[in-house]
Scaffold this motif. Sequence first.
Motif: not given
Length: 146
Positions: A66-84
Amino acid sequence: MRNPWDRFVSLYNDMAYGRNGNQKLMNYSFLEKKYKTLFFQTKTFSDFVHRFGDSEWRNEAHFKPQIHFTSIDGKNKLDFIGRFENLYSDWLNLTEEIGLTFLGELGHGMKSKVKVENYRKYYDNASRDIIGNIYKDDIDNFNYEF
């Protein structure tokens, strides 16, 4: 974001039983005919897990970490990530935070055909460790435990 072990069980059940490896899915995933896929070649969850790491399915979009969809160059770029695990409360908090409370409640369009009471029951120690290694970045970055 979803617990990787729980997510993997859900994906497996959806692909193996819910969609039954149908041709439409195989075409969508750019994979070959169903009789050549891992879903058709394995008969158990454990067998699937043990063969998954070396299969083409590891790079299929549904199974990517899932980090593949939230990161650029291996770093999370989102300010909010909800959890299932907190889906409804996270949705309500998010819509309130951004002022879109008129969106209402979430629906559930694709309910699983397989009811899973506890994803942990699917795993033995070896399969737990295999999935833990494959999704290590998700586990470490989003603080998941088995």
